[in-house]
Motif scaffolding. Structure first.
Motif, PDB file in Angstrom:
ATOM      1  N   ALA A   1     -29.428  34.391 -62.858  1.00  0.00           N
ATOM      2  CA  ALA A   1     -28.889  33.294 -63.653  1.00  0.00           C
ATOM      3  C   ALA A   1     -29.803  32.080 -63.512  1.00  0.00           C
ATOM      4  N   PRO A   2     -29.956  31.262 -64.563  1.00  0.00           N
ATOM      5  CA  PRO A   2     -30.897  30.140 -64.500  1.00  0.00           C
ATOM      6  C   PRO A   2     -30.688  29.203 -63.315  1.00  0.00           C
ATOM      7  N   ASP A   3     -29.425  28.861 -62.996  1.00  0.00           N
ATOM      8  CA  ASP A   3     -29.207  27.935 -61.885  1.00  0.00           C
ATOM      9  C   ASP A   3     -29.519  28.592 -60.540  1.00  0.00           C
ATOM     10  N   VAL A   4     -29.263  29.895 -60.427  1.00  0.00           N
ATOM     11  CA  VAL A   4     -29.611  30.617 -59.196  1.00  0.00           C
ATOM     12  C   VAL A   4     -31.127  30.709 -59.054  1.00  0.00           C
ATOM     13  N   TRP A   5     -31.813  30.952 -60.163  1.00  0.00           N
ATOM     14  CA  TRP A   5     -33.276  31.024 -60.094  1.00  0.00           C
ATOM     15  C   TRP A   5     -33.862  29.670 -59.687  1.00  0.00           C
ATOM     16  N   ASP A   6     -33.300  28.578 -60.208  1.00  0.00           N
ATOM     17  CA  ASP A   6     -33.764  27.257 -59.789  1.00  0.00           C
ATOM     18  C   ASP A   6     -33.547  27.048 -58.297  1.00  0.00           C
ATOM     19  N   TYR A   7     -32.416  27.527 -57.787  1.00  0.00           N
ATOM     20  CA  TYR A   7     -32.134  27.410 -56.352  1.00  0.00           C
ATOM     21  C   TYR A   7     -33.174  28.167 -55.534  1.00  0.00           C
ATOM     22  N   ILE A   8     -33.566  29.367 -55.980  1.00  0.00           N
ATOM     23  CA  ILE A   8     -34.559  30.164 -55.270  1.00  0.00           C
ATOM     24  C   ILE A   8     -35.942  29.525 -55.362  1.00  0.00           C
ATOM     25  N   ALA A   9     -36.327  29.174 -56.576  1.00  0.00           N
ATOM     26  CA  ALA A   9     -37.714  28.797 -56.842  1.00  0.00           C
ATOM     27  C   ALA A   9     -38.022  27.342 -56.544  1.00  0.00           C
ATOM     28  N   GLY A  10     -37.017  26.487 -56.573  1.00  0.00           N
ATOM     29  CA  GLY A  10     -37.261  25.058 -56.536  1.00  0.00           C
ATOM     30  C   GLY A  10     -37.627  24.503 -55.173  1.00  0.00           C
ATOM     31  N   GLY A  11     -38.214  23.311 -55.211  1.00  0.00           N
ATOM     32  CA  GLY A  11     -38.500  22.546 -54.010  1.00  0.00           C
ATOM     33  C   GLY A  11     -37.816  21.201 -54.092  1.00  0.00           C
ATOM     34  N   SER A  12     -38.216  20.293 -53.246  1.00  0.00           N
ATOM     35  CA  SER A  12     -37.632  18.956 -53.254  1.00  0.00           C
ATOM     36  C   SER A  12     -38.495  18.011 -54.091  1.00  0.00           C
ATOM     37  N   GLY A  13     -37.885  16.914 -54.509  1.00  0.00           N
ATOM     38  CA  GLY A  13     -38.611  15.884 -55.229  1.00  0.00           C
ATOM     39  C   GLY A  13     -39.321  16.420 -56.460  1.00  0.00           C
ATOM     40  N   GLU A  14     -40.571  16.009 -56.614  1.00  0.00           N
ATOM     41  CA  GLU A  14     -41.388  16.468 -57.741  1.00  0.00           C
ATOM     42  C   GLU A  14     -42.094  17.784 -57.429  1.00  0.00           C
ATOM     43  N   GLU A  15     -41.758  18.410 -56.314  1.00  0.00           N
ATOM     44  CA  GLU A  15     -42.278  19.721 -55.905  1.00  0.00           C
ATOM     45  C   GLU A  15     -43.789  19.693 -55.657  1.00  0.00           C
ATOM     46  N   VAL A  16     -44.262  18.556 -55.151  1.00  0.00           N
ATOM     47  CA  VAL A  16     -45.680  18.416 -54.811  1.00  0.00           C
ATOM     48  C   VAL A  16     -46.041  19.317 -53.643  1.00  0.00           C
ATOM     49  N   THR A  17     -45.221  19.288 -52.599  1.00  0.00           N
ATOM     50  CA  THR A  17     -45.515  20.111 -51.420  1.00  0.00           C
ATOM     51  C   THR A  17     -45.348  21.589 -51.723  1.00  0.00           C
ATOM     52  N   LEU A  18     -44.374  21.927 -52.563  1.00  0.00           N
ATOM     53  CA  LEU A  18     -44.206  23.316 -52.976  1.00  0.00           C
ATOM     54  C   LEU A  18     -45.498  23.852 -53.564  1.00  0.00           C
ATOM     55  N   ALA A  19     -46.109  23.121 -54.467  1.00  0.00           N
ATOM     56  CA  ALA A  19     -47.373  23.550 -55.071  1.00  0.00           C
ATOM     57  C   ALA A  19     -48.525  23.477 -54.077  1.00  0.00           C
ATOM     58  N   ALA A  20     -48.508  22.461 -53.214  1.00  0.00           N
ATOM     59  CA  ALA A  20     -49.611  22.268 -52.267  1.00  0.00           C
ATOM     60  C   ALA A  20     -49.702  23.410 -51.260  1.00  0.00           C
TER      61      ALA A  20
END
Length: 360
Positions: free
Chosen positions: A19-38
């Motif tokens: 489900a879209p909201d579950v996928w966001d929960y799995i894939a997402g990071g905090s803030g603008e997701e700078v550290t996630l990408a870094a």
């Protein structure tokens, strides 16, 4: 589940089935997701220098982690509420990890009881959050020992939950059948514009955790104590001085402080500060067997793997997790051989250079 050749294949399949909201929960990071990408960018910049003319006809991928042999220098990271992803939940992931011969770290916020997860028969470590109710903490530590867990992994980077904007925008909530069963808690109902997981965390987590509390924890368990969420070399050295038996270099997969140093960048300084006195594990951003090799070449003892395991769970339950772990095994063994390493110890003697990034 259809054939997969990399964890990226599993990621695409998991996205289709979530489900879209579950996928966001799995894939997402905090803030603008700078550290996630870094985290990914930092690993992609690590170029391993292979050794030549080494006999790799036999290749041993195993290592020892806190007194137990693992088939890979890898453990499954602690992740909350896995029944949200698939009905099999933590029990399915633990069973796949046991079959693969790698440790599984069960979260305080597991949606299956510690005892049920440990009953999968593999090596289980227990991840502890510092809770306001100390009686609950004591009971959790006792239950972990009685269930046969082999280590306590204390997460030290969540005094409060990071602002995970995808969850806030979604007003993310858990379905009624997914609960933090180990603490007998209720997370709560959906709140528009807020994350009930963040609200629950604020209510039950104690942000006062400090160095003096390590002695209290050690007094209430005989299990090895590992700190997860260490990024500063001085913190790592102090932890070992205080008797901690392992550290995990982690920024929580980019889900806490956005703008924090990537784990792979912090790792060499932590390894140098520890000076071989305890295992140092890398967490955050590991997606392939080559990433495992990179981490070892940077000095890590092993890695924790998080999101790819959840992708496997979403894509196909226990079978999907098994597929992910098998891909990682094949990739890592191939990478070892191509790097001229007959075993894990030799991978830690490799040198690295900085690359501008991945090439095709």
């Amino acid at each position: 589940m259809r054939e997969v050749w990399s964890t990226a294949d599993v990621e695409r399949l998991a996205a289709e089935r979530s489900a879209p909201d579950v996928w966001d929960y799995i894939a997402g990071g905090s803030g603008e997701e700078v550290t996630l990408a870094a985290n990914r960018a930092a690993l992609d910049r690590v170029a391993v220098v292979p050794r030549a003319l080494v006999d790799v006809s036999a290749c041993d991928t195993g290592c020892e982690l806190f007194g137990v042999t693992s088939s890979l220098p890898l453990a499954v990271a602690p992740m909350a509420y896995q029944r949200l992803i698939h009905d099999g939940g933590e029990r399915a992931v633990a069973a796949a990890a046991a079959a693969a011969g790698v440790p599984y770290v069960v979260s305080t916020l597991s949606s299956d009881p510690i005892e049920d997860v440990a009953a999968a028969g593999g090596t289980t470590w227990f991840q502890l959050y510092w809770l306001r109710d100390r009686e609950v903490v004591v009971k959790l530590l006792r239950r972990a020992e009685e269930a046969g867990c082999r280590a306590v992994v204390l997460t030290v980077d969540v005094p409060v939950l990071g602002r995970r904007l995808r969850d806030l925008r979604n007003g993310f909530a858990l379905p009624s059948w997914v609960k933090p069963v180990n603490t007998d808690g209720e997370v709560g109902e959906r709140v528009p514009g807020d994350s009930v997981i963040a609200l629950h965390t604020s209510a039950v987590f104690d942000p006062s955790l400090s160095w003096r509390d390590l002695e209290w924890i050690r007094a209430h368990t005989n299990l090895p104590l590992v700190l997860k969420g260490v990024l500063d070399a001085g913190d790592a050295a102090r932890a070992v001085d205080l008797g901690v038996q392992g550290v995990v270099v982690s920024n929580h997969g980019g889900r806490q402080l956005d703008g924090a140093v990537p784990s792979a960048v912090a790792l060499p300084q932590v390894v140098a500060a520890v000076r071989g006195r305890c295992p140092v594990l890398l967490d955050s951003g590991v997606r392939s067997g080559v990433d495992v090799l990179r981490a070892l070449a940077l000095g890590a003892t092993a890695v924790l793997v998080g999101r790819p395991v959840l992708w496997g769970l979403a894509a196909g339950g226990e079978r999907g997790v098994a597929a992910v772990l098998d891909v990682l095994r094949l990739e890592f063994e191939t990478a070892l051989r191509l790097a001229g390493c007959p075993d894990v110890a030799s991978a830690r003697r490799l040198t690295v250079a900085e690359s501008p990034g991945a090439t095709t």
